[in-house]
Motif scaffolding. Structure first.
Motif, PDB file in Angstrom:
ATOM      1  N   ALA A 198     -10.277  -4.268   3.665  1.00 11.89           N
ATOM      2  CA  ALA A 198     -11.055  -5.313   4.322  1.00 11.89           C
ATOM      3  C   ALA A 198     -11.227  -5.050   5.817  1.00 11.89           C
ATOM      4  CB  ALA A 198     -10.388  -6.674   4.112  1.00 11.89           C
ATOM      5  N   ARG A 199     -10.410  -4.165   6.383  1.00 15.89           N
ATOM      6  CA  ARG A 199     -10.530  -3.851   7.799  1.00 15.89           C
ATOM      7  C   ARG A 199     -11.717  -2.940   8.094  1.00 15.89           C
ATOM      8  NH1 ARG A 199      -5.409  -0.839   9.378  1.00 15.89           N
ATOM      9  NH2 ARG A 199      -6.404  -0.893  11.436  1.00 15.89           N
TER      10      ARG A 199
ATOM     11  N   ARG B 278     -13.217   5.256   7.343  1.00 11.37           N
ATOM     12  CA  ARG B 278     -14.590   5.201   6.832  1.00 11.37           C
ATOM     13  C   ARG B 278     -15.007   6.525   6.198  1.00 11.37           C
ATOM     14  NH1 ARG B 278     -17.295   1.775  11.854  1.00 11.37           N
ATOM     15  NH2 ARG B 278     -16.711  -0.305  11.069  1.00 11.37           N
TER      16      ARG B 278
ATOM     17  N   HIS C 184      -6.089  -3.310   4.018  1.00 14.49           N
ATOM     18  CA  HIS C 184      -6.707  -2.288   4.859  1.00 14.49           C
ATOM     19  C   HIS C 184      -8.155  -2.027   4.468  1.00 14.49           C
ATOM     20  CE1 HIS C 184      -2.967  -1.412   6.902  1.00 14.49           C
ATOM     21  NE2 HIS C 184      -2.359  -1.373   5.734  1.00 14.49           N
TER      22      HIS C 184
ATOM     23  N   ARG D 221     -23.605   4.394  10.287  1.00 12.55           N
ATOM     24  CA  ARG D 221     -22.689   5.268  11.021  1.00 12.55           C
ATOM     25  C   ARG D 221     -23.013   6.723  10.675  1.00 12.55           C
ATOM     26  NH1 ARG D 221     -22.088   1.090  13.121  1.00 12.55           N
ATOM     27  NH2 ARG D 221     -20.201  -0.158  13.417  1.00 12.55           N
TER      28      ARG D 221
ATOM     29  N   PRO E 115     -15.021  -2.765   7.356  1.00 12.36           N
ATOM     30  CA  PRO E 115     -16.299  -3.241   7.924  1.00 12.36           C
ATOM     31  C   PRO E 115     -16.199  -3.637   9.395  1.00 12.36           C
ATOM     32  CG  PRO E 115     -15.903  -4.223   5.774  1.00 12.36           C
ATOM     33  CD  PRO E 115     -14.628  -3.548   6.168  1.00 12.36           C
ATOM     34  N   ALA E 116     -15.014  -4.119   9.804  1.00 15.09           N
ATOM     35  CA  ALA E 116     -14.864  -4.596  11.185  1.00 15.09           C
ATOM     36  C   ALA E 116     -14.629  -3.459  12.171  1.00 15.09           C
ATOM     37  CB  ALA E 116     -13.719  -5.606  11.269  1.00 15.09           C
ATOM     38  N   GLY E 117     -14.039  -2.379  11.723  1.00 17.79           N
ATOM     39  CA  GLY E 117     -13.755  -1.274  12.636  1.00 17.79           C
ATOM     40  C   GLY E 117     -13.119  -0.108  11.919  1.00 17.79           C
ATOM     41  N   ASP E 118     -13.313   1.071  12.475  1.00 16.60           N
ATOM     42  CA  ASP E 118     -12.764   2.278  11.877  1.00 16.60           C
ATOM     43  C   ASP E 118     -11.380   2.551  12.451  1.00 16.60           C
ATOM     44  OD1 ASP E 118     -12.741   4.399  10.173  1.00 16.60           O
ATOM     45  OD2 ASP E 118     -14.328   5.533  11.168  1.00 16.60           O
TER      46      ASP E 118
END
Length: 252
Positions: free
Chosen positions: A185-186, A200, A183, A238, A188-191
């Motif tokens: 690693a997820r 985040r 999770h 962000r 950076p790709a999306g919140d």
């Protein structure tokens, strides 16, 4: 519920049609073992007494539970960790505070539990930022009590424990989704959101805590620099990310 003699009791059961999950027997045994160990503590009670348990065939039988208790019996350098000391797992009673939900109980260094507060309750839906005064009070009480019991300071480094919570990606999602993917690693790709706070926002808080604790640390200063840089980069890209609330945001 209250008994006829006015005692307040907690009844836990699986609701009709509910899916307890494949690890339910382990969580059940862990909770019962944790409550029994907490009941051995000297001084004021910190957890409800176990009045009775219903052990269905798929759950550990009493001999197995006794074996688990023996394996979990604290060594001199270990403490019983609640594992999930978040808002809602502490009940205020006429006899003081009682902790419940010992499903994540284990033995370990109590600094892991203290780091839990600094890191904004990482396994809890209602992530919060604990302000300086209550944070300092909790840590001082724990260290003082440990010293009174053992005659020694709490072993280990609180900064190490905080870094441990930072790199646990499973501490960004609810229990049912842990152990499925990376999770962390997820991010950076999306919140993604758990409760009222996004992954985040949780991560920025944890990065800030670690950066502050390790800035001048003799072994972890590089981790501190990296954490500060990552937090700054996230906030720059962000800017609408919110700080963790300082109060429980759950509806009353």
């Amino acid at each position: 519920m209250r008994l006829a003699d006015r005692r307040l009791v907690i009844v836990k059961r699986i609701a009709d049609g509910g899916d307890p999950g494949a690890d339910a027997p382990t969580r059940f045994a862990r909770e019962v073992a944790g409550l029994h160990l907490a009941g051995r503590a000297s001084g004021p009670a910190v957890a409800p007494a176990v009045l009775a348990t219903d052990l269905p065939s798929r759950v550990m039988v009493p001999d197995e539970l006794a074996g688990l208790l023996e394996r979990l019996d604290p060594a001199p350098h270990h403490a019983l960790l609640h594992g999930d000391p978040c808002p809602g797992n502490d009940l205020r009673t006429a006899d003081g505070i009682r902790f419940v939900d010992f499903e994540r109980a284990s033995l370990g260094n109590g600094l892991i539990e203290l780091a839990y507060f600094r890191m904004g309750f990482p396994t809890c839906r209602c992530a919060m930022s604990v302000t300086a005064a209550p944070l300092a009070e909790a840590e001082n009480v724990y260290r003082t009590h440990w010293r009174d019991l053992t005659g020694k300071d709490v072993p280990g480094d609180l900064a190490d424990a905080c870094v441990g919570w930072l790199i646990q990606g499973d501490a960004l999602v609810e229990r049912a989704r842990r152990g499925t993917v990376d999770h962390l690693a997820r991010v950076p790709a999306g919140d993604f959101t758990w409760g009222h706070v996004s992954a985040r926002e949780r991560l920025v808080h944890r990065l800030g805590v670690v950066a502050g604790m390790t800035r001048d640390h003799d072994r972890l200063h590089a981790v501190g620099s990296l954490s500060a840089a990552l937090a700054g980069r996230l906030l720059a890209r962000r800017p609408k990310l919110r700080p963790l609330p300082t109060r429980d945001a759950r509806p009353r």
